[in-house]
Scaffold this motif. Structure first.
Motif, PDB file in Angstrom:
ATOM      1  N   ALA A 313       0.853  -1.191   0.000  1.00 59.15           N
ATOM      2  CA  ALA A 313       0.000   0.000   0.000  1.00 59.15           C
ATOM      3  C   ALA A 313       0.885   1.235   0.000  1.00 59.15           C
ATOM      4  CB  ALA A 313      -0.898   0.006   1.240  1.00 59.15           C
ATOM      5  N   GLN A 317      -0.008   6.888   3.393  1.00 57.93           N
ATOM      6  CA  GLN A 317      -1.398   6.623   3.790  1.00 57.93           C
ATOM      7  C   GLN A 317      -1.457   5.634   4.948  1.00 57.93           C
ATOM      8  OE1 GLN A 317      -4.047   8.127   2.711  1.00 57.93           O
ATOM      9  NE2 GLN A 317      -3.009   9.341   1.127  1.00 57.93           N
ATOM     10  N   VAL A 318      -0.603   4.624   4.896  1.00 57.13           N
ATOM     11  CA  VAL A 318      -0.596   3.635   5.977  1.00 57.13           C
ATOM     12  C   VAL A 318      -0.115   4.284   7.273  1.00 57.13           C
ATOM     13  CG1 VAL A 318       0.486   1.513   6.820  1.00 57.13           C
ATOM     14  CG2 VAL A 318      -0.404   1.613   4.495  1.00 57.13           C
ATOM     15  N   ALA A 321      -3.051   6.143   8.631  1.00 59.47           N
ATOM     16  CA  ALA A 321      -4.082   5.225   9.134  1.00 59.47           C
ATOM     17  C   ALA A 321      -3.636   4.602  10.462  1.00 59.47           C
ATOM     18  CB  ALA A 321      -4.362   4.134   8.092  1.00 59.47           C
ATOM     19  N   LEU A 322      -2.355   4.301  10.538  1.00 54.35           N
ATOM     20  CA  LEU A 322      -1.832   3.680  11.759  1.00 54.35           C
ATOM     21  C   LEU A 322      -1.884   4.675  12.922  1.00 54.35           C
ATOM     22  CD1 LEU A 322      -0.649   0.949  12.512  1.00 54.35           C
ATOM     23  CD2 LEU A 322       1.609   1.805  11.898  1.00 54.35           C
ATOM     24  N   GLU A 325      -5.416   4.812  14.053  1.00 53.01           N
ATOM     25  CA  GLU A 325      -5.805   3.571  14.735  1.00 53.01           C
ATOM     26  C   GLU A 325      -5.211   3.520  16.143  1.00 53.01           C
ATOM     27  OE1 GLU A 325      -7.823   1.379  13.268  1.00 53.01           O
ATOM     28  OE2 GLU A 325      -7.757  -0.151  14.852  1.00 53.01           O
ATOM     29  N   LEU A 326      -3.945   3.905  16.253  1.00 51.41           N
ATOM     30  CA  LEU A 326      -3.297   3.853  17.573  1.00 51.41           C
ATOM     31  C   LEU A 326      -3.943   4.848  18.523  1.00 51.41           C
ATOM     32  CD1 LEU A 326       0.434   3.513  16.470  1.00 51.41           C
ATOM     33  CD2 LEU A 326      -0.901   1.792  17.708  1.00 51.41           C
TER      34      LEU A 326
ATOM     35  N   GLY B 243      -4.743  -3.971   0.231  1.00 54.68           N
ATOM     36  CA  GLY B 243      -6.076  -3.367   0.255  1.00 54.68           C
ATOM     37  C   GLY B 243      -5.938  -1.879   0.476  1.00 54.68           C
ATOM     38  N   PRO B 245      -5.378   1.494   2.618  1.00 54.13           N
ATOM     39  CA  PRO B 245      -4.510   1.685   3.779  1.00 54.13           C
ATOM     40  C   PRO B 245      -5.245   1.403   5.078  1.00 54.13           C
ATOM     41  CG  PRO B 245      -4.192   3.458   2.221  1.00 54.13           C
ATOM     42  CD  PRO B 245      -5.312   2.636   1.679  1.00 54.13           C
ATOM     43  N   CYS B 248      -5.762  -2.280   5.541  1.00 56.77           N
ATOM     44  CA  CYS B 248      -4.478  -2.928   5.847  1.00 56.77           C
ATOM     45  C   CYS B 248      -4.159  -2.786   7.333  1.00 56.77           C
ATOM     46  CB  CYS B 248      -3.349  -2.298   5.038  1.00 56.77           C
ATOM     47  SG  CYS B 248      -3.360  -2.733   3.303  1.00 56.77           S
ATOM     48  N   VAL B 249      -4.331  -1.579   7.842  1.00 55.53           N
ATOM     49  CA  VAL B 249      -4.015  -1.331   9.242  1.00 55.53           C
ATOM     50  C   VAL B 249      -4.961  -2.122  10.148  1.00 55.53           C
ATOM     51  CG1 VAL B 249      -4.045   0.431  11.054  1.00 55.53           C
ATOM     52  CG2 VAL B 249      -2.911   0.888   8.882  1.00 55.53           C
ATOM     53  N   MET B 253      -3.756  -5.025  12.782  1.00 56.97           N
ATOM     54  CA  MET B 253      -4.087  -5.017  14.206  1.00 56.97           C
ATOM     55  C   MET B 253      -4.855  -6.283  14.591  1.00 56.97           C
ATOM     56  SD  MET B 253      -2.748  -2.637  15.717  1.00 56.97           S
ATOM     57  CE  MET B 253      -2.012  -1.050  15.530  1.00 56.97           C
TER      58      MET B 253
END
Ligand SMILES: Cc1cc2nc3c(=O)[nH]c(=O)nc-3n(C[C@H](O)[C@H](O)[C@H](O)COP(=O)(O)OP(=O)(O)OC[C@H]3O[C@@H](n4cnc5c(N)ncnc54)[C@H](O)[C@@H]3O)c2cc1C
Ligand SMILES: Nc1ncnc2c1ncn2[C@@H]1O[C@H](COP(=O)(O)O)[C@@H](O)[C@H]1O
Lengths: 332, 274
Positions: A313, A317-318, A321-322, A325-326, B243, B245, B248-249, B253
């Motif tokens: 990916a 962007q990841v 997103a991370l 999420e965190l 997929g 982003p 994927c995350v 997790m």
């Protein structure tokens, strides 16, 4: 008469605690010595160096040559090279290993010249082959290559070895080495260089070198601004930010964050590698993480092949997103 | 004052193509450029020339194509370039290289005051040639220099080594290697470039011109023998996630959150959060 085959490890203690390459080399020398029926020797030069003598004894040195003298109180490569040369001419070691720190590389090159022998730079591995030859494994050319090198004729065989290539042995306070105290050679002087002043600099990436979690960013992150997000990610994960060479050259990150052959040697338990291709000069600075997560658009990138989890990916962007999420999971 | 600068021509790309069958590097596939650190050594020399007046000569050992690099150096302001080019010099390790460079100094500029090199070359990056050469010539020397000042015959330099900022002093003649951070090089002027290619003084020398001992140069004079060369294999076989982003995350997790939490010594389940 059978000559003793000694493997010498030159003590580089100036940044001791962070810089543990001397201890790592003692461990490797022990392995080699067991196979060639040799002796592991440490060489400690300087003034007021008793502390390191004890440390090297506890980490596997069987014999320690100590040259402790006010003449050696300044940590100058030209000076130490002369002292090492005279010692090596007297005692004739088979192999001399020196950590590939800036100081170690300068010292090694000068001592090798004085001894008229060869020197392999930045070895990532050392072993004895079936014929008993001492093989030095080092990155070669500018590409993704490793070369295995032997010295058919020249002795001693000298190598600088990158920090982190080997694991040190546990500290054994009961270990006893034979300690040989020597005076500096008569008339020892340096090469005419005088030290006017020296001081320890601030952030030099020791945190990075010792970090358990490293977030490493490469050119694939796309821009300086996008790269900056890694600092937020590092904060959330309790880690440090590392970078590849193109990133440092583009000034997205400080030189001190460079990871690799020419930069810091890291040994994280957890590595996030984002937008990094995985060139050998970069990965040479990373000692086996327990868990590696790579993000790359190209699933065939070397870094993706090396990862435990490869995420195909966009790296930026990841990262975003991370971070989200965190934060959502309360890791603030 | 006489300054000698050593520059090397290096491939312009870091990932060189190589032939997996023969293990040979396809050097012809890469264009050459002046080694970045060596270019900064040249810049440092030219700044001394601007400030104090100096004769700057540039020496390179390499294939015929390295002549271009020397012409570029002349275009930047060097007075003269010399290329040590001879099949007998090929395949040199740093020991043989520094022997050869020392012979060149003896033949071309025995009454030099200062010798400058890059601290690491971009293609081999051993950082050994400068310190070796200092010993060959018996000079006071410092590597990784980032600042220098000259007062009479006294040279004061600043350098960073393993996180220590050091100020060092030495008398000329001396040898320094400079890092690729300091001495940002001046642009090459177009007219200078045309001139340098037209009439610039660049000379080609052989091993015999240097009266170098054939036993000490090139492959013959090198200590090391390469017994194997290869691309290191990628070892791990990991899991591939793809997929969007966000997806994927989420998947990362869901599948590896516990593992990550363990490594981070943090609870990432997000459960007991209010
Ligand atoms: C002698 C020598 C010493 C060196 N020492 C070092 C060193 O110490 N440290 C170091 O790092 N390098 C070093 N290098 C350079 C090294 O060879 C590589 O060129 C460098 O590591 C590549 O950095 P990179 O992975 O960031 O860039 P690249 O190789 O350009 O890789 C970028 C990666 O990002 C991916 N990508 C692109 N766009 C995206 C996107 N949008 N999302 C996700 N992925 C994307 C690409 O697929 C590619 O895999 C050295 C080189 C030489 C010759
Ligand atoms: N073949 C060569 N010809 C001229 N200068 C060289 C050569 N090889 C190395 N050098 C110089 O030595 C520096 C360091 O190179 P290295 O020790 O290979 O990392 C380079 O930046 C050059 O200034």
């Amino acid at each position: 008469m059978n000559q003793e085959r000694a493997i010498w490890v030159v003590g580089d203690y100036r940044n001791y605690f962070q810089n543990r390459v001397t201890l790592q080399l003692l461990a490797k020398a022990g392995e080699l010595a067991a196979k060639m029926d040799g002796t592991v020797c440490a060489v400690v030069m300087g003034h007021g160096v008793e502390e390191w003598v004890g440390e090297y004894q506890a980490h596997g040195a069987q014999r320690i040559y100590v040259m402790d003298h006010p003449l050696l109180s300044e940590y100058l490569p030209g000076l130490f090279a002369r002292a090492l040369e005279s010692l090596a001419r007297q005692r004739r070691p088979e192999i001399i290993l020196i950590g590939a720190t800036s100081f170690g590389k300068e010292l090694a090159a000068r001592a090798a010249s004085r001894l008229g022998t060869g020197l392999t730079a930045d070895c990532v591995d050392l072993y004895l082959d079936q014929e008993g030859r001492f093989v030095q494994v080092a990155p070669a050319y500018g590409g993704n290559l490793l070369a295995e090198i032997v010295f058919p004729r020249h002795r001693p065989q000298m190598a600088t070895v990158r920090p982190g290539a080997f694991a040190e042995m546990p500290h054994d306070a009961s270990a006893r080495a034979e300690i040989i105290r020597l005076d500096p050679p008569a008339g020892l002087s340096g090469d005419g260089v005088r030290l006017v002043s020296c001081r320890r600099l601030g952030y030099q990436g020791e945190d990075l070198e010792n970090a358990k979690v490293v977030i490493c960013g490469g050119r694939g992150l796309g821009s300086r601004k996008k790269f900056k997000n890694l600092h937020e990610l590092a904060r959330l994960l309790g880690g440090e930010v590392g970078a590849t060479r193109p990133v440092v050259h583009a000034d997205w990150a400080e030189e001190e964050r460079l990871v690799g052959q020419a930069g810091k040697h890291i040994k994280p338990r957890l590595l996030f590698s984002l937008g990094v291709s995985g060139a050998i000069q970069h990965t040479a600075g990373i000692a086996d993480p327990e868990f590696t997560i790579a993000v790359n658009k190209n699933p065939l990138a070397v870094m993706m092949q090396k990862a435990d989890v490869a995420i195909k990916a966009d790296a930026h962007q990841v990262a975003l997103a991370l971070i989200r999420e965190l934060k959502a999971r309360g890791s603030s | 004052m006489r300054i000698v600068v050593f520059v090397k021509q290096v491939p312009a790309v870091s990932e060189l193509p190589w032939d997996a069958k023969t293990g040979q590097l396809r050097r012809e596939a890469a264009e050459g450029m002046m080694d970045p650190a060596a270019k900064r050594a040249l810049e440092a020399a030219l700044r001394l020339k601007d400030a104090h007046g100096a004769q700057v000569i540039v020496i390179s050992m390499g294939p015929p194509s390295a002549e271009e690099t020397l012409r570029e150096a002349v275009a930047m302001g060097a007075d003269r370039g010399f290329l040590l080019c001879d099949p007998r010099l090929a395949g040199a390790d740093t020991l043989a290289t520094s022997y050869t460079l020392a012979r060149a100094v003896g033949a071309l500029s025995p009454d030099f005051d200062l010798i400058l090199l890059g601290c690491h070359s971009a293609d081999s990056e051993t950082g050994q040639v400068g310190p070796h050469l200092a010993e060959e010539l018996g000079l006071p020397a410092a590597a990784y220099v980032e600042k220098m000042a000259l007062k009479g015959r006294k040279l004061t330099v600043e350098r960073v080594s393993d996180g220590w900022l050091e100020t060092l002093e030495m008398d000329l003649p001396a040898l320094l290697t400079v890092t690729a951070r300091a001495f940002r090089p001046r642009p090459v002027p177009m007219t200078g470039l045309e001139q340098a290619f037209g009439q610039g003084e660049v000379f080609i020398l052989s091993a015999a011109d240097l009266r170098a001992d054939p036993e000490h140069v090139g492959w013959a004079g090198s200590a090391g023998r390469i017994i194997k060369i290869y691309a290191p294999a990628a070892q791990k076989k990991g899991e591939l996630i793809q997929g969007t982003p966000k997806a994927c995350v989420r998947e990362l997790m869901a599948r590896f959150g516990d593992r990550l939490g363990g490594l981070l010594a943090k609870d990432l389940s997000g459960e007991e959060q209010a």
